[in-house]
Design a protein around this motif. Structure first.
Motif, PDB file in Angstrom:
ATOM      1  N   LYS A  64      25.837 -17.549   5.684  1.00 34.83           N
ATOM      2  CA  LYS A  64      26.955 -18.503   5.682  1.00 34.83           C
ATOM      3  C   LYS A  64      28.078 -18.034   4.749  1.00 34.83           C
ATOM      4  N   SER A  65      28.427 -16.792   4.844  1.00 37.21           N
ATOM      5  CA  SER A  65      29.511 -16.166   4.070  1.00 37.21           C
ATOM      6  C   SER A  65      29.212 -16.010   2.577  1.00 37.21           C
ATOM      7  N   TYR A  66      27.994 -16.264   2.159  1.00 39.24           N
ATOM      8  CA  TYR A  66      27.613 -16.108   0.755  1.00 39.24           C
ATOM      9  C   TYR A  66      26.623 -14.950   0.618  1.00 39.24           C
ATOM     10  N   PRO A  67      26.818 -14.112  -0.391  1.00 37.61           N
ATOM     11  CA  PRO A  67      25.854 -13.021  -0.597  1.00 37.61           C
ATOM     12  C   PRO A  67      24.500 -13.584  -1.026  1.00 37.61           C
ATOM     13  N   THR A  68      23.461 -13.067  -0.420  1.00 34.23           N
ATOM     14  CA  THR A  68      22.095 -13.514  -0.697  1.00 34.23           C
ATOM     15  C   THR A  68      21.222 -12.298  -0.942  1.00 34.23           C
ATOM     16  N   THR A  69      20.296 -12.433  -1.855  1.00 29.15           N
ATOM     17  CA  THR A  69      19.358 -11.351  -2.140  1.00 29.15           C
ATOM     18  C   THR A  69      17.940 -11.892  -2.069  1.00 29.15           C
ATOM     19  N   ASP A  70      17.113 -11.231  -1.282  1.00 27.62           N
ATOM     20  CA  ASP A  70      15.696 -11.586  -1.183  1.00 27.62           C
ATOM     21  C   ASP A  70      14.859 -10.447  -1.740  1.00 27.62           C
ATOM     22  N   TYR A  71      13.716 -10.806  -2.255  1.00 27.57           N
ATOM     23  CA  TYR A  71      12.787  -9.844  -2.848  1.00 27.57           C
ATOM     24  C   TYR A  71      11.437  -9.996  -2.181  1.00 27.57           C
ATOM     25  N   SER A  72      10.795  -8.883  -1.892  1.00 22.97           N
ATOM     26  CA  SER A  72       9.455  -8.910  -1.315  1.00 22.97           C
ATOM     27  C   SER A  72       8.629  -7.777  -1.923  1.00 22.97           C
ATOM     28  N   ILE A  73       7.331  -7.956  -1.873  1.00 18.28           N
ATOM     29  CA  ILE A  73       6.444  -6.936  -2.436  1.00 18.28           C
ATOM     30  C   ILE A  73       6.179  -5.874  -1.370  1.00 18.28           C
ATOM     31  N   THR A  74       6.095  -4.641  -1.784  1.00 18.45           N
ATOM     32  CA  THR A  74       5.803  -3.538  -0.863  1.00 18.45           C
ATOM     33  C   THR A  74       4.297  -3.330  -0.779  1.00 18.45           C
ATOM     34  N   LYS A  75       3.896  -2.490   0.155  1.00 21.54           N
ATOM     35  CA  LYS A  75       2.472  -2.156   0.275  1.00 21.54           C
ATOM     36  C   LYS A  75       1.987  -1.501  -1.025  1.00 21.54           C
ATOM     37  N   LYS A  76       2.817  -0.606  -1.577  1.00 18.66           N
ATOM     38  CA  LYS A  76       2.482   0.037  -2.848  1.00 18.66           C
ATOM     39  C   LYS A  76       2.342  -1.015  -3.949  1.00 18.66           C
ATOM     40  N   GLY A  77       3.212  -2.024  -3.932  1.00 25.91           N
ATOM     41  CA  GLY A  77       3.152  -3.088  -4.926  1.00 25.91           C
ATOM     42  C   GLY A  77       1.868  -3.893  -4.827  1.00 25.91           C
ATOM     43  N   LYS A  78       1.445  -4.184  -3.606  1.00 28.75           N
ATOM     44  CA  LYS A  78       0.196  -4.938  -3.406  1.00 28.75           C
ATOM     45  C   LYS A  78      -1.002  -4.148  -3.910  1.00 28.75           C
ATOM     46  N   ILE A  79      -1.049  -2.883  -3.542  1.00 24.79           N
ATOM     47  CA  ILE A  79      -2.161  -2.031  -3.969  1.00 24.79           C
ATOM     48  C   ILE A  79      -2.173  -1.893  -5.493  1.00 24.79           C
ATOM     49  N   SER A  80      -1.005  -1.679  -6.070  1.00 24.31           N
ATOM     50  CA  SER A  80      -0.904  -1.522  -7.526  1.00 24.31           C
ATOM     51  C   SER A  80      -1.337  -2.792  -8.250  1.00 24.31           C
ATOM     52  N   PHE A  81      -0.922  -3.956  -7.737  1.00 25.81           N
ATOM     53  CA  PHE A  81      -1.306  -5.219  -8.362  1.00 25.81           C
ATOM     54  C   PHE A  81      -2.814  -5.415  -8.284  1.00 25.81           C
ATOM     55  N   GLU A  82      -3.405  -5.131  -7.124  1.00 23.39           N
ATOM     56  CA  GLU A  82      -4.851  -5.282  -6.959  1.00 23.39           C
ATOM     57  C   GLU A  82      -5.613  -4.341  -7.889  1.00 23.39           C
ATOM     58  N   GLU A  83      -5.155  -3.099  -8.007  1.00 21.18           N
ATOM     59  CA  GLU A  83      -5.795  -2.144  -8.920  1.00 21.18           C
ATOM     60  C   GLU A  83      -5.652  -2.603 -10.370  1.00 21.18           C
ATOM     61  N   PHE A  84      -4.490  -3.124 -10.715  1.00 25.17           N
ATOM     62  CA  PHE A  84      -4.237  -3.625 -12.080  1.00 25.17           C
ATOM     63  C   PHE A  84      -5.154  -4.800 -12.382  1.00 25.17           C
ATOM     64  N   PHE A  85      -5.326  -5.686 -11.422  1.00 28.54           N
ATOM     65  CA  PHE A  85      -6.197  -6.852 -11.589  1.00 28.54           C
ATOM     66  C   PHE A  85      -7.639  -6.414 -11.830  1.00 28.54           C
ATOM     67  N   VAL A  86      -8.109  -5.458 -11.039  1.00 27.90           N
ATOM     68  CA  VAL A  86      -9.476  -4.930 -11.195  1.00 27.90           C
ATOM     69  C   VAL A  86      -9.613  -4.267 -12.564  1.00 27.90           C
ATOM     70  N   TYR A  87      -8.586  -3.523 -12.962  1.00 28.15           N
ATOM     71  CA  TYR A  87      -8.574  -2.858 -14.272  1.00 28.15           C
ATOM     72  C   TYR A  87      -8.698  -3.879 -15.402  1.00 28.15           C
ATOM     73  N   LEU A  88      -7.975  -4.976 -15.291  1.00 25.63           N
ATOM     74  CA  LEU A  88      -8.025  -6.013 -16.335  1.00 25.63           C
ATOM     75  C   LEU A  88      -9.401  -6.676 -16.413  1.00 25.63           C
ATOM     76  N   LYS A  89     -10.045  -6.818 -15.265  1.00 24.86           N
ATOM     77  CA  LYS A  89     -11.369  -7.464 -15.237  1.00 24.86           C
ATOM     78  C   LYS A  89     -12.465  -6.574 -15.816  1.00 24.86           C
ATOM     79  N   SER A  90     -12.232  -5.277 -15.831  1.00 27.54           N
ATOM     80  CA  SER A  90     -13.294  -4.360 -16.293  1.00 27.54           C
ATOM     81  C   SER A  90     -13.311  -4.208 -17.798  1.00 27.54           C
TER      82      SER A  90
END
Length: 90
Positions: A64-90
């Motif tokens: 509607k004539s206004y600049p908009t910015t959306d953010y989404s997680i990438t496949k690399k981001g999902k994998i990295s987050f899951e690995e980080f979560f596992v790392y924190l649990k160990s």
């Protein structure tokens, strides 16, 4: 675990961003401001760092004539987050 990714995700604001984006298809700047409780400037910097690391995708467009910015997680981001979560649990 990749040390660079580990360092990125140990930051509380970046971790909140990634955690939030894991639960939705895409989020906007206003929603991320509310979730993180950070300032606009700090949030912008953290989003840029995550984007440069390939963990999130930034999409800019006009709605509607206004600049908009959306953010989404990438496949690399999902994998990295899951690995980080596992790392924190160990």
């Amino acid at each position: 675990m990749n040390k660079e990714i580990e360092k990125l995700l140990f930051n509380p604001i970046r971790l909140k961003i990634i955690s939030f984006l894991m639960t939705i298809d895409r989020g906007n700047f206003k929603a991320l401001l509310e979730i993180t409780g950070s300032t606009k400037g700090n949030l912008s910097i953290q989003l840029k760092k995550l984007n440069e690391a390939g963990l999130i995708k930034i999409q800019k467009y006009f709605q509607k004539s206004y600049p908009t910015t959306d953010y989404s997680i990438t496949k690399k981001g999902k994998i990295s987050f899951e690995e980080f979560f596992v790392y924190l649990k160990s």
